[in-house]
Structures are given as structure tokens and as C-alpha cells.
Design a protein around this motif. Structure first.
Motif, PDB file in Angstrom:
ATOM      1  N   GLU A   1       3.221  -1.236 -63.864  1.00  0.00           N
ATOM      2  CA  GLU A   1       4.419  -1.324 -63.130  1.00  0.00           C
ATOM      3  C   GLU A   1       4.296  -0.256 -61.861  1.00  0.00           C
ATOM      4  OE1 GLU A   1       8.141  -1.329 -65.196  1.00  0.00           O
ATOM      5  OE2 GLU A   1       7.694  -2.629 -66.743  1.00  0.00           O
ATOM      6  N   GLY A   2       3.279   0.342 -61.781  1.00  0.00           N
ATOM      7  CA  GLY A   2       2.932   1.303 -60.791  1.00  0.00           C
ATOM      8  C   GLY A   2       2.838   0.575 -59.333  1.00  0.00           C
ATOM      9  N   CYS A   3       2.689  -0.867 -59.499  1.00  0.00           N
ATOM     10  CA  CYS A   3       2.782  -1.955 -58.279  1.00  0.00           C
ATOM     11  C   CYS A   3       3.782  -3.279 -58.774  1.00  0.00           C
ATOM     12  CB  CYS A   3       1.409  -2.154 -57.996  1.00  0.00           C
ATOM     13  SG  CYS A   3       0.284  -1.250 -57.642  1.00  0.00           S
ATOM     14  N   HIS A   4       3.542  -3.441 -59.823  1.00  0.00           N
ATOM     15  CA  HIS A   4       4.495  -4.669 -60.277  1.00  0.00           C
ATOM     16  C   HIS A   4       5.739  -4.648 -60.441  1.00  0.00           C
ATOM     17  CE1 HIS A   4       1.241  -7.912 -60.885  1.00  0.00           C
ATOM     18  NE2 HIS A   4       0.575  -6.887 -61.158  1.00  0.00           N
ATOM     19  N   LEU A   5       6.654  -5.526 -60.331  1.00  0.00           N
ATOM     20  CA  LEU A   5       8.079  -5.513 -60.697  1.00  0.00           C
ATOM     21  C   LEU A   5       7.989  -5.690 -62.435  1.00  0.00           C
ATOM     22  CD1 LEU A   5       9.678  -7.925 -58.025  1.00  0.00           C
ATOM     23  CD2 LEU A   5       9.771  -5.347 -58.201  1.00  0.00           C
ATOM     24  N   ALA A   6       8.927  -5.149 -63.141  1.00  0.00           N
ATOM     25  CA  ALA A   6       8.990  -5.464 -64.349  1.00  0.00           C
ATOM     26  C   ALA A   6       8.635  -6.889 -65.042  1.00  0.00           C
ATOM     27  CB  ALA A   6      10.013  -4.863 -65.004  1.00  0.00           C
ATOM     28  N   GLY A   7       7.788  -6.798 -66.004  1.00  0.00           N
ATOM     29  CA  GLY A   7       7.569  -8.208 -66.609  1.00  0.00           C
ATOM     30  C   GLY A   7       6.787  -9.367 -65.660  1.00  0.00           C
ATOM     31  N   THR A   8       6.283  -8.733 -64.548  1.00  0.00           N
ATOM     32  CA  THR A   8       5.407  -9.859 -63.704  1.00  0.00           C
ATOM     33  C   THR A   8       3.992  -9.834 -63.922  1.00  0.00           C
ATOM     34  OG1 THR A   8       5.393  -8.395 -61.816  1.00  0.00           O
ATOM     35  CG2 THR A   8       7.361  -9.970 -61.926  1.00  0.00           C
TER      36      THR A   8
ATOM     37  N   GLN B   1      12.635 -23.060 -50.922  1.00  0.00           N
ATOM     38  CA  GLN B   1      12.511 -22.237 -52.075  1.00  0.00           C
ATOM     39  C   GLN B   1      11.565 -21.069 -51.745  1.00  0.00           C
ATOM     40  OE1 GLN B   1      14.036 -23.227 -55.013  1.00  0.00           O
ATOM     41  NE2 GLN B   1      14.893 -24.460 -53.442  1.00  0.00           N
ATOM     42  N   PRO B   2      12.084 -19.942 -52.096  1.00  0.00           N
ATOM     43  CA  PRO B   2      11.353 -18.594 -52.038  1.00  0.00           C
ATOM     44  C   PRO B   2       9.964 -18.543 -52.833  1.00  0.00           C
ATOM     45  CG  PRO B   2      13.143 -18.087 -53.191  1.00  0.00           C
ATOM     46  CD  PRO B   2      13.221 -19.752 -52.739  1.00  0.00           C
ATOM     47  N   ARG B   3       8.975 -17.549 -52.377  1.00  0.00           N
ATOM     48  CA  ARG B   3       7.791 -17.464 -53.251  1.00  0.00           C
ATOM     49  C   ARG B   3       8.338 -16.436 -54.365  1.00  0.00           C
ATOM     50  NH1 ARG B   3       3.185 -13.848 -52.926  1.00  0.00           N
ATOM     51  NH2 ARG B   3       1.532 -14.978 -53.952  1.00  0.00           N
ATOM     52  N   ARG B   4       7.707 -16.549 -55.631  1.00  0.00           N
ATOM     53  CA  ARG B   4       7.957 -15.763 -56.697  1.00  0.00           C
ATOM     54  C   ARG B   4       7.665 -14.307 -56.343  1.00  0.00           C
ATOM     55  NH1 ARG B   4       2.944 -15.128 -60.302  1.00  0.00           N
ATOM     56  NH2 ARG B   4       1.361 -15.812 -58.985  1.00  0.00           N
ATOM     57  N   ARG B   5       8.459 -13.494 -56.828  1.00  0.00           N
ATOM     58  CA  ARG B   5       8.282 -11.938 -56.271  1.00  0.00           C
ATOM     59  C   ARG B   5       7.475 -11.192 -57.563  1.00  0.00           C
ATOM     60  NH1 ARG B   5      12.576  -8.492 -55.430  1.00  0.00           N
ATOM     61  NH2 ARG B   5      11.325  -7.209 -54.249  1.00  0.00           N
ATOM     62  N   ILE B   6       6.573 -10.624 -57.101  1.00  0.00           N
ATOM     63  CA  ILE B   6       5.540  -9.927 -58.089  1.00  0.00           C
ATOM     64  C   ILE B   6       5.548  -8.420 -57.769  1.00  0.00           C
ATOM     65  CG2 ILE B   6       3.300  -9.603 -58.892  1.00  0.00           C
ATOM     66  CD1 ILE B   6       2.810 -12.793 -58.016  1.00  0.00           C
ATOM     67  N   VAL B   7       5.564  -8.025 -56.671  1.00  0.00           N
ATOM     68  CA  VAL B   7       5.481  -6.562 -56.411  1.00  0.00           C
ATOM     69  C   VAL B   7       6.608  -6.213 -55.391  1.00  0.00           C
ATOM     70  CG1 VAL B   7       3.043  -6.727 -56.936  1.00  0.00           C
ATOM     71  CG2 VAL B   7       3.883  -6.973 -54.418  1.00  0.00           C
ATOM     72  N   ASN B   8       6.954  -4.890 -55.359  1.00  0.00           N
ATOM     73  CA  ASN B   8       7.987  -4.614 -54.210  1.00  0.00           C
ATOM     74  C   ASN B   8       7.073  -3.655 -53.168  1.00  0.00           C
ATOM     75  OD1 ASN B   8      10.074  -3.133 -52.892  1.00  0.00           O
ATOM     76  ND2 ASN B   8      11.394  -3.080 -54.689  1.00  0.00           N
ATOM     77  N   ILE B   9       7.231  -3.866 -52.212  1.00  0.00           N
ATOM     78  CA  ILE B   9       6.611  -3.148 -50.951  1.00  0.00           C
ATOM     79  C   ILE B   9       6.832  -1.631 -51.144  1.00  0.00           C
ATOM     80  CG2 ILE B   9       8.366  -3.401 -49.312  1.00  0.00           C
ATOM     81  CD1 ILE B   9       4.682  -3.146 -48.822  1.00  0.00           C
TER      82      ILE B   9
ATOM     83  N   ASN C   1      -0.909  -4.694 -37.193  1.00  0.00           N
ATOM     84  CA  ASN C   1      -0.321  -6.114 -36.872  1.00  0.00           C
ATOM     85  C   ASN C   1       0.502  -6.498 -38.103  1.00  0.00           C
ATOM     86  OD1 ASN C   1      -1.055  -7.426 -34.198  1.00  0.00           O
ATOM     87  ND2 ASN C   1      -3.130  -7.197 -35.173  1.00  0.00           N
ATOM     88  N   ARG C   2       0.096  -6.264 -39.249  1.00  0.00           N
ATOM     89  CA  ARG C   2       0.609  -6.642 -40.491  1.00  0.00           C
ATOM     90  C   ARG C   2       1.215  -5.073 -41.419  1.00  0.00           C
ATOM     91  NH1 ARG C   2      -4.533 -10.170 -40.006  1.00  0.00           N
ATOM     92  NH2 ARG C   2      -3.538 -11.602 -38.317  1.00  0.00           N
ATOM     93  N   SER C   3       2.554  -5.349 -41.402  1.00  0.00           N
ATOM     94  CA  SER C   3       2.913  -3.978 -42.027  1.00  0.00           C
ATOM     95  C   SER C   3       4.089  -4.290 -42.753  1.00  0.00           C
ATOM     96  CB  SER C   3       3.256  -3.235 -40.627  1.00  0.00           C
ATOM     97  OG  SER C   3       4.196  -2.117 -41.126  1.00  0.00           O
ATOM     98  N   GLY C   4       4.635  -3.697 -43.742  1.00  0.00           N
ATOM     99  CA  GLY C   4       5.819  -3.438 -44.571  1.00  0.00           C
ATOM    100  C   GLY C   4       6.237  -4.731 -45.215  1.00  0.00           C
ATOM    101  N   ASN C   5       5.342  -5.479 -45.500  1.00  0.00           N
ATOM    102  CA  ASN C   5       5.768  -6.630 -46.101  1.00  0.00           C
ATOM    103  C   ASN C   5       4.415  -7.262 -46.760  1.00  0.00           C
ATOM    104  OD1 ASN C   5       6.550  -9.444 -47.006  1.00  0.00           O
ATOM    105  ND2 ASN C   5       8.469  -9.147 -45.609  1.00  0.00           N
ATOM    106  N   THR C   6       4.474  -7.662 -48.328  1.00  0.00           N
ATOM    107  CA  THR C   6       3.211  -8.091 -48.870  1.00  0.00           C
ATOM    108  C   THR C   6       3.148  -9.381 -48.725  1.00  0.00           C
ATOM    109  OG1 THR C   6       4.822  -8.280 -50.930  1.00  0.00           O
ATOM    110  CG2 THR C   6       3.401  -6.111 -50.624  1.00  0.00           C
ATOM    111  N   GLU C   7       4.102 -10.229 -48.369  1.00  0.00           N
ATOM    112  CA  GLU C   7       4.156 -11.809 -48.029  1.00  0.00           C
ATOM    113  C   GLU C   7       3.319 -12.087 -47.078  1.00  0.00           C
ATOM    114  OE1 GLU C   7       5.031 -13.544 -50.331  1.00  0.00           O
ATOM    115  OE2 GLU C   7       7.363 -12.884 -51.107  1.00  0.00           O
ATOM    116  N   VAL C   8       3.216 -11.150 -46.125  1.00  0.00           N
ATOM    117  CA  VAL C   8       2.348 -11.478 -44.958  1.00  0.00           C
ATOM    118  C   VAL C   8       0.975 -11.237 -45.215  1.00  0.00           C
ATOM    119  CG1 VAL C   8       2.210  -9.092 -44.032  1.00  0.00           C
ATOM    120  CG2 VAL C   8       1.833 -10.842 -42.347  1.00  0.00           C
ATOM    121  N   CYS C   9       0.736 -10.594 -45.977  1.00  0.00           N
ATOM    122  CA  CYS C   9      -0.819 -10.510 -46.760  1.00  0.00           C
ATOM    123  C   CYS C   9      -1.329 -11.762 -47.319  1.00  0.00           C
ATOM    124  CB  CYS C   9      -1.002  -9.223 -47.590  1.00  0.00           C
ATOM    125  SG  CYS C   9      -0.614  -7.828 -47.172  1.00  0.00           S
TER     126      CYS C   9
END
Length: 738
Positions: free
Chosen positions: A633-640, A530-538, A554-562
Motif C-alpha cells: 500500500e506504499g503504492c497500491h490502493l487498499a486491497g488491489t 466504462q472506466p479502467r480499474r483503479r490500482i494506484v493513486n498518483i 510530456n507525461r505528468s501527474g497521472n498513471t493512466e497516461v503511462c
């Protein structure tokens, strides 16, 4: 309050009065036969009433839409007459705007000469600065149907500080409206920049360099000068090469507030040799000398987007080379003294193209080439992939398979090659195994991992180092078994994140490359991962940061790694309390949460300091976010961004207690209060949260469940469609570039 309530009631009154024109409902019965023609009666008393109107008072609008209908300039450069229309979002014309609330800017565009850029020059000036003309200065008429007519105060040939009028050159008219000159607050209105040629015909010469969307990707809603100027194409009518700030005229930049000078210098900020400041309205100083751009300043195409057909001159950044443009950032060059590399002394700007021009200059000196970021270019040859994670049930040691490929040619890398990019220099290649995908927290209720009580980062993921012991399968895949098992009490799914940096030779020395991390959900006890809920888009992060890469790339281009490390159970306690370090000296000994949902909000709100690797200090107190904090929504996906179920999202630890490997002595903030108090920091806001179930002194049990005297009820009032809907209160819908 006035603006919202009065306009709504006024519009309601208009609709109510129109409804009275219609009969009340009821049974009218069948239609009777047509009657005979009667004789005409005498005229009734009184004067005829007005016909139905398609206009409403301007005060009723939530937003004013301005459209220029025509601009007529009499032969020889007489006083221009402008006809425009104001409307609301329903298309109704807006009447009743007084002349004092409207102003006009008017400029002429001249082609570039001898290698220079084309230039706007304003007709209306005040001393050495361009300005606007109030509609009260000339002849102004409200035509009563939503249209207005304005004739400038004098002939274009009579404006002393203006350009020499030419009826075949491109001109631009712009409008600004300030209803706060007669109402309690401003009603937003567009500037409606309108290009025309006085002699008629379509403008041939254009200067359309940057689109508003490029600015607002980072600034959300860029407006300056008191909420009346929003459009880049309007800004340049005043901010042109002929407009000077007299208070800084003696500075190395000559007081220029030309758009290309001002914007480049503001964003280059701390890198400038001579700094940059402007003395603005009411003698307000604006010093940009310490501004740090949120990405590499060589990313010219962040603003100059050639793929946008609306800005056909966006390519000027690389095609039009001259001292005025290039010297905005390269301000350490004295062009007249031969300080340019090679000792060149310039007689005009045509010399620039000899080296930097795309048609004549050597490729290594062309503007696009010298502004390339070598590390970013080299990173395009790397792509990470988590192929699979198996044997990942409770108590099992996960077996992970990864792949590193070159998307440019389809080949794969041998990560075990002693001379390869993952075995030399300070390269890294690690797989982080985190759990659970429902609520990342890396819990271990039975202490299977035997984490130390007084050292290490709290509740870190299991890490698999792929720089040693990885087994190749001959097809580009490499497999390794983790040295730690999934804790026995864990259920659900987890995330596997491949992160690290390749090391390559760039210009004779090894450089680390930021390669985007890859994420793969894997099943622990779930039938399928099961994937993690998506809240933001990189991509939203990269609107400002271009390529968000941290922790030494080391950690780049993906918020999940954070999120695997920056989880609700983690703080910076590992880096605190060490004397004679930057962390200790700058930020003290009190630990701070590094939970992603709290930390990122606080960084952008400018009210936190975090201790990092090797006790380094990262003080974000005073950071000024370039966008609008209320634009979720400057960071968040709509409605999250709505309140979450406080039983489903982990509370945020703010004190790890004596045993950082255990949760039972932690002090935490309930999840919704943790987020909201990151920006809403007042005691009144905190009391509101507490009164509605928020807890700033909550505890946790060993499963991560919150132990609290309250029960957050935020959703009741702040949920979607509720009385105090978060999206409505923050005005998210008003940001048109989301």
C-alpha cells in the motif's frame, strides 16, 4: 517463528486459565429462596491467593506501547527518576522486561543565539558522540503492574559531556527497547519522546520541525540502529550539533551528525561539493555522496510541512536563516573567507536575515522565493481537459474535443496561436487513444492499423497531434479527428489521455512545463463508457516523487497516461540493438518488458534496465527503494494487490518475436507470475509459481488471450482471508502511515 507462535500460545494460555475461573455451562434450575446466615468458619490452610491481574508477560506482545508517566529531577540537577508504563494493544500492562533491554536518552534544549538555530544537547555521551544510558546503569525497578521506575546513574550536573543544567529549559526524555537482547527477535516499541521542564510547568521553548508522517510517506517505517529508534523527536536527542563522528571529523563537514546537517546532506547527496559519509556501528561506512533524491531538492515543504499543527516550528526552513542550516546543502561556500555571493564575511548569523529574512530582506532573496521551482510555479497556470470523444465505434475514426485552461483566472488558451505556449519551442500536445479499459493492450486482431512488423513501439495507442489541424469552436474547445480508426474487432470502452508540455519564457529562455495529463473513458461498443480499474493513486507516487513527470515532462501527474503505452504487449525492442548507443553498450540487445505492472515493480526492486528514447540507457539495477518493498500500500490502493483472474488480465510479453505487430509469436509470462517474480526473483520462488500454474514461456493468440499449459491458482492460497493472504504475508497492516 518464535515471536509469533510463542506469544500467541502464551496469550492463549492466559485466556484459558482465566476461563477456568468460571463454571461449566448447564441447566441450573430456578433460583431457590435465600438461606439463613451461617456461622463463620475457621480460616483455611495456606496463604491468600493473588487478586486478578491486568498484566501479561512482555513476551506475549506483538508491539510494546511505551508511555512516560512522569520525570522528576531533584533540585539543582540531581539524578532524574522516570516512571513509565508498558502496555500491549489491548491495554494490558506488560511485566518482566529486564533492565538490559531498556535504554534512555535525555537532552536539554537551548534557544538559538545571534541568529542561530535552537539546539538540543545530550547529557549522556561517549567521547564526542551522544548516546543512551542503559537501565542497568542506574536503579531500575519492574513494579509488576506494567509500570517501571528508573533513576539515572548520576546527577545531571555530573555528566561530563552534557550541557550546563538549567531547571527552566525544555528537556526531552526518550526510551528505546531492544528485546532481542534476551529474545530471538525484537518486539517493536515506540520511543515515547517526552518534553518537560525540571522546575515544572509547560515547556515554552520547542523544536518540533518534522513529523514522522512526513518521513514515512516515503520511507514507510523509518527505523535505524537495529529496529529500536523510530521517532524523529527521539533521533534529535543524539543527533544534535554537539555530536561528532570522530572518524570523519577532519572532513569539510567536521564529522557532524547533527540532524539538520545529516538529513539535508543525505538527501542532497550527489549535488554536494564535498560529499557526505558517516562511519557507523562496528566501523561500518555509510557513504551518501551519490544519493539521488527522488524529487527536486528545492521541495523543502516535502519534509517541512507547515500545515501540520504537530510541528509548529516547521516554518524554520524559511524563517530561521543561518550558516549551520543553509551550509548543509550549500557546502561550496567558505563562510569565513568571504565566498558568499557579495563577498560577505560573517561575524554571526544575524547577517543572514538582512537579505534572506522575510521581515527585512528583498522578496526575491527570501528563502521561500529562492527555493521555488519556476517551472512548477508556471505550470499552475495550465490545466488539460478531454471534453469528449465521439464517433469511436469499431472501424470509426474518433473525433476528440479538448480544452486547455488557466485555473488561476478561468481563461482558456488558443492552442493554435503561433506565439502561444503550444506552438513555440519544443512544446507538445497529443491525445492518446487506447483500448480497452478492461485490459489496456491496444490490440488489433485483424491488422486494421497495418502496423509495421519490424519497427515502432509494439502496440502503441493511436495518437492525435493537436498542434496542427485542430478546429476551434470559439469557446475555448478544440476538435480534431484521428487519422486512424478503432480496430474493427474491438469491443468495450477505451481511454483518451491528453498529454504534452507547454513552453513558456522563464528567466529569458523557453522552458517546458510538466502539466498533469487528463483522462476520459469513452464507449466503443459499451452502452456507456466504462472506466479502467483503479490500482494506484498518483498521490502515493508523489509522496516520494512530488510531481511524477517523465518523457521530457510530456507525461505528468497521472498513471493512466503511462499505462496506455506501458501495456502488457509492449517491450523496449524499438530502442534495442542499435550499435554504438548507450542502450547497446550498457544494457545489451535483449528486450525487456515495459508492461507497467512488471516494470514499476522491477524498478523499485532494483533489478531491471530499460532502453528509452533515442536508445538511451536507464539502468535501475541496484536501485535502493527508500521504503519497504513489502508495503504494497506504499503504492497500491487498499486491497488491489491480491492475485488477479489470469483470464481477465493480459499476460506480459517478454519477447516480441520476429513480427512485433503480431502477438502470435510472442513469449509471455502469465499475469500473476509476471508481477510476483518482479520482486521474488529466486529460482525457488519461480518454481513455486510454476508448480501452481504460473507460466514463464506462455504464448498469446491474436486477441491477446494467453495460451498456456498452466492455470494460475494463486488466489486459492494468496487471496483475501486465505491461508497465505498476500496482505498478511507482506505485513501490510503493520504500516501505520499507509
Amino acid at each position: 517463528m518464535y515471536r509469533t507462535i510463542s506469544r500467541k500460545w502464551l496469550l492463549a494460555a492466559i485466556l484459558l486459565s482465566s476461563s477456568l475461573l468460571f463454571a461449566c455451562s448447564g441447566d441450573t434450575g430456578p433460583t431457590g429462596p435465600a438461606g439463613g446466615q451461617g456461622t463463620a468458619g475457621p480460616p483455611g490452610p495456606g496463604i491468600p491467593g493473588p487478586s486478578g491481574s491486568s498484566t501479561v508477560p512482555v513476551e506475549s506482545a506483538e508491539k510494546i506501547n511505551v508511555s512516560i508517566l512522569s520525570v522528576d529531577v531533584p533540585a539543582g540537577g540531581g539524578a532524574p527518576t522516570v516512571e513509565l508504563r508498558l502496555s500491549d494493544d489491548l491495554g494490558f500492562g506488560l511485566s518482566g522486561l529486564p533492565a538490559s533491554a531498556m535504554s534512555f536518552a535525555l537532552a536539554q534544549l537551548s534557544p538559538g543565539q545571534n541568529g542561530g538555530s535552537s539546539e538540543w544537547q545530550s547529557y549522556v555521551t561517549r567521547g564526542p558522540q551522544a548516546t543512551t544510558e542503559s537501565a542497568g546503569a542506574g536503579t531500575y525497578a519492574d513494579n509488576g503492574d506494567g509500570t517501571y521506575t528508573y533513576t539515572f546513574a548520576q546527577a545531571l550536573t555530573a555528566y561530563a559531556g552534557g550541557p550546563v543544567f538549567s531547571d527552566i529549559k525544555t528537556h526531552r526524555l526518550g526510551v528505546e527497547i531492544r528485546t532481542n537482547r534476551y529474545l530471538p527477535e525484537n518486539i517493536p516499541a515506540n520511543n515515547a519522546p517526552y518534553d518537560f521542564v525540571p522546575a515544572g510547568g509547560v515547556p515554552v521553548e520547542e523544536r518540533l520541525i518534522v513529523n514522522n508522517a512526513a518521513c514515512n510517506a516515503c520511507h514507510d517505517n523509518l527505523e535505524v540502529h537495529g529496529e529500536a529508534r523510530f521517532d524523529v523527536e527521539y533521533c534529535v536527542t543524539c543527533h544534535n550539533p554537539y555530536s561528532i563522528d570522530p572518524d570523519t571529523a577532519a572532513e569539510p563537514w567536521g564529522g557532524s551528525v547533527d540532524m539538520k546537517v545529516m538529513i539535508h546532506k543525505i538527501h542532497y547527496g550527489v549535488n554536494l561539493a564535498n560529499g557526505y559519509r558517516v562511519i557507523g556501528y562496528n566501523n561500518t561506512p555509510h557513504d551518501y555522496s551519490n544519493i539521488v533524491f527522488t524529487q527536486d531538492v528545492r521541495n523543502c515543504t516535502t519534509c517541512h510541512q507547515e500545515s501540520d499543527a504537530a510541528v509548529p516550528q516547521a516554518s524554520n526552513w524559511r524563517e530561521v536563516q543561518n550558516r549551520a542550516a543553509c551550509g548543509t546543502c550549500h557546502d561550496d561556500i567558505d563562510w569565513d573567507a568571504g565566498d558568499h555571493p557579495g563577498g560577505y564575511v560573517f561575524t554571526d548569523d544575524t547577517l543572514c536575515a538582512l537579505c534572506h529574512g522575510e521581515a527585512r530582506g528583498p522578496s526575491e532573496l527570501q528563502v521561500a522565493t529562492v527555493h521555488q521551482i519556476p517551472e512548477a510555479e508556471a505550470a499552475k497556470a495550465f490545466s488539460y481537459e478531454v471534453v469528449s470523444v465521439t464517433n469511436a465505434g469499431p472501424g470509426q475514426f474518433p473525433i476528440a474535443t479538448i480544452r486547455v485552461s488557466n485555473p488561476l483566472d478561468g481563461t482558456t488558451y488558443d492552442i493554435n496561436d503561433p506565439a502561444g505556449p503550444f506552438q513555440i519551442g519544443s512544446s507538445r500536445l497529443n491525445l492518446d487513444i487506447s483500448w480497452t479499459s478492461v485490459a489496456l493492450g491496444n490490440l488489433d486482431p485483424d491488422d486494421d492499423l497495418a502496423r509495421p512488423a519490424d519497427s515502432g513501439a509494439p502496440f502503441a495507442p493511436i495518437q492525435v497531434n493537436f498542434q496542427s489541424g485542430a478546429v476551434a469552436d470559439g469557446s475555448g474547445n478544440f476538435t480534431k479527428t484521428a487519422s486512424a480508426a478503432i480496430p474493427t474487432a474491438i469491443m468495450g470502452s477505451g481511454l483518451a489521455v491528453l498529454e504534452g508540455r507547454a513552453a513558456v519564457d522563464i528567466g529569458g529562455s523557453l522552458d517546458n512545463l510538466p502539466v498533469s495529463s487528463d483522462v476520459l473513458p469513452f464507449a466503443i461498443t459499451d452502452a456507456s463508457a466504462q472506466p479502467r480499474r483503479r490500482i494506484v493513486n498518483i498521490d502515493k507516487c508523489n509522496d516520494c516523487h512530488k510531481n511524477l513527470a517523465l518523457h521530457g515532462d510530456n507525461r505528468s501527474g497521472n498513471t493512466e497516461v503511462c499505462s496506455t503505452c506501458h501495456n502488457p504487449n509492449a517491450t523496449d525492442v524499438q530502442q534495442r540493438g542499435v550499435a554504438d548507443t548507450d542502450c547497446f553498450d550498457d544494457l545489451g540487445t535483449v528486450e525487456e518488458s515495459i508492461d507497467m505492472k512488471r516494470m514499476v515493480h522491477r524498478i523499485h526492486a532494483g533489478n531491471v534496465g530499460i532502453c528509452g528514447y533515442r536508445n538511451s540507457s536507464h539502468d535501475y539495477n541496484g536501485v535502493v527503494y527508500p521504503g519497504r518493498l513489502n508495503n504494497c500500500e506504499g503504492c497500491h490502493l487498499a486491497g488491489t494487490y491480491y492475485p488477479v483472474d489470469p483470464t481477465a488480465v493480459l499476460a506480459t510479453t517478454i519477447d516480441t518475436g520476429d513480427d512485433r505487430s503480431s502477438l502470435i509469436d510472442d513469449v509471455a509470462i502469465s499475469p500473476n507470475s509476471s508481477v510476483c517474480s518482479s520482486c521474488h526473483t529466486s529460482s525457488l520462488a519461480k518454481n513455486h509459481m510454476t508448480q501452481n500454474g504460473g507460466d514463464f514461456l506462455a504464448r498469446k493468440d491474436d486477441t491477446g488471450a494467453m495460451i498456456s499449459t498452466g492455470n494460475e491458482t494463486c488466489q486459492l492460497c494468496h487471496g483475501p482471508g486465505a491461508s497465505a493472504d498476500v496482505g498478511e504475508l507482506h505485513g501490510v497492516g503493520g504500516f501505520r502511515f499507509n
